[in-house]
Design an enzyme around this catalytic site. Structure first.
Site, PDB file in Angstrom:
ATOM      1  N   ASN A  74       0.846  -1.191   0.000  1.00 31.07           N
ATOM      2  CA  ASN A  74       0.000   0.000   0.000  1.00 31.07           C
ATOM      3  C   ASN A  74       0.882   1.243   0.000  1.00 31.07           C
ATOM      4  O   ASN A  74       1.998   1.222   0.522  1.00 31.07           O
ATOM      5  CB  ASN A  74      -0.879   0.011   1.260  1.00 31.07           C
TER       6      ASN A  74
ATOM      7  N   ASP B 158      -3.347   0.556   7.961  1.00 30.94           N
ATOM      8  CA  ASP B 158      -2.154   1.390   7.766  1.00 30.94           C
ATOM      9  C   ASP B 158      -1.072   1.070   8.792  1.00 30.94           C
ATOM     10  O   ASP B 158      -0.230   1.922   9.110  1.00 30.94           O
ATOM     11  CB  ASP B 158      -2.509   2.889   7.803  1.00 30.94           C
TER      12      ASP B 158
HETATM   13  C1  GAR Z   1      -2.932   8.971  -3.005  1.00 27.71           C
HETATM   14  O1  GAR Z   1      -2.517  10.154  -2.383  1.00 27.71           O
HETATM   15  C2  GAR Z   1      -2.731   7.782  -2.081  1.00 27.71           C
HETATM   16  O2  GAR Z   1      -1.563   7.867  -1.307  1.00 27.71           O
HETATM   17  C3  GAR Z   1      -3.948   7.867  -1.220  1.00 27.71           C
HETATM   18  O3  GAR Z   1      -4.989   8.213  -2.098  1.00 27.71           O
HETATM   19  C4  GAR Z   1      -4.448   8.968  -3.194  1.00 27.71           C
HETATM   20  C5  GAR Z   1      -4.854   8.302  -4.466  1.00 27.71           C
HETATM   21  O4  GAR Z   1      -4.518   9.084  -5.579  1.00 27.71           O
HETATM   22  N1  GAR Z   1      -4.217   6.623  -0.554  1.00 27.71           N
HETATM   23  C6  GAR Z   1      -4.810   6.538   0.627  1.00 27.71           C
HETATM   24  O5  GAR Z   1      -5.205   7.496   1.252  1.00 27.71           O
HETATM   25  C7  GAR Z   1      -4.945   5.121   1.154  1.00 27.71           C
HETATM   26  N2  GAR Z   1      -5.601   5.129   2.418  1.00 27.71           N
HETATM   27  P1  GAR Z   1      -4.500   8.452  -7.031  1.00 27.71           P
HETATM   28  O6  GAR Z   1      -5.851   7.762  -7.233  1.00 27.71           O
HETATM   29  O7  GAR Z   1      -4.337   9.615  -7.961  1.00 27.71           O
HETATM   30  O8  GAR Z   1      -3.367   7.495  -7.103  1.00 27.71           O
END
Ligand code: GAR
Length: 210
Positions: A107, A145
């Site tokens: 993740n 997490d």
């Molecule tokens: C990213 O910032 C990722 O780190 C976060 O969601 C965003 C997705 O962006 N993930 C989380 O918060 C997981 N809990 P993306 O769809 O443009 O890759």
């Protein structure tokens, strides 16, 4: 080549960084499928544009988490992946799902874990007056997490930042982090060892910096 399935819920910019790295030769993996729990999201379009199978598995069609995760496992395992990658996948996974993919489930999280698990990480970092923020790559365990982190990128929090400017600064680093982490995994350089990670055979005491 390592077969990879990517799980998304939305925009898919991290997915795009992986598709680009794989196409450019910098990431020696075969991205076999992209699965979204939300229909109609941009990440599905990105997958199709790259010639990768794009699948929607709408969690709202299932009676509960166990049923959804069982269907998700079936959809993933058709591709016999050596690695499953969560890239902005915004569903909590059951312990059974995490156990099924133990050691081959990664993740990316937009904070310097163990700080700011969960959602709204940028807002919370600003509210806490942090001077530094960033993103982390970790193996997934049943603890949200909470699995072992092995790679992090740091960015400064700047005067005048809001959640949007800070998120953009972190995202730029995310797009460098994930291709590198997955390349290491594909090369056999990084592997989960219980609640720790081995890098080139040695147990890490702390996440590696980007
Ligand atoms: C990213 O910032 C990722 O780190 C976060 O969601 C965003 C997705 O962006 N993930 C989380 O918060 C997981 N809990 P993306 O769809 O443009 O890759």
């Amino acid at each position: 080549r390592l077969r990879v399935v990517v799980l998304i819920s939305g925009r898919g910019s991290n997915l795009q960084s992986l598709l680009d790295a794989a196409a450019g030769g910098g990431l020696p993996v075969d991205i076999r499928a992209v699965i979204s729990n939300r229909p109609g999201v941009q990440g599905l379009e990105r997958a199709r544009a790259a010639g990768v199978e794009a699948v929607t598995l709408d969690h709202r069609a299932y009676a509960g988490r166990e049923d959804f995760d069982a269907a998700l496992i079936a959809a993933i395992d058709r591709h016999e992946p050596g690695l499953v990658v969560l890239a902005g996948f915004m569903r909590i996974l059951t312990p059974a799902f995490c156990a099924h993919y133990a050691g081959r489930l990664l993740n990316i999280h937009p904070s310097l874990l163990p700080k700011f698990r969960g959602v709204h990480t940028h807002e919370r970092a600003l509210a806490e007056g942090e001077t530094e923020h960033g993103a982390s790559i970790h193996f997934v365990t049943a603890e949200l997490d909470g699995g072992p982190v092995f790679l992090q990128a740091r960015v400064p929090v700047l005067p005048g930042d809001d959640a949007g400017t800070l998120a953009a600064r972190v995202l730029e680093q995310e797009h460098r982090l994930y291709p590198l982490a997955i390349r290491w995994f594909a090369e056999g350089r990084v592997r989960q060892d219980g609640d720790r990670v081995r890098f080139d055979g040695a147990l890490l005491d702390a996440p590696l910096p980007l």
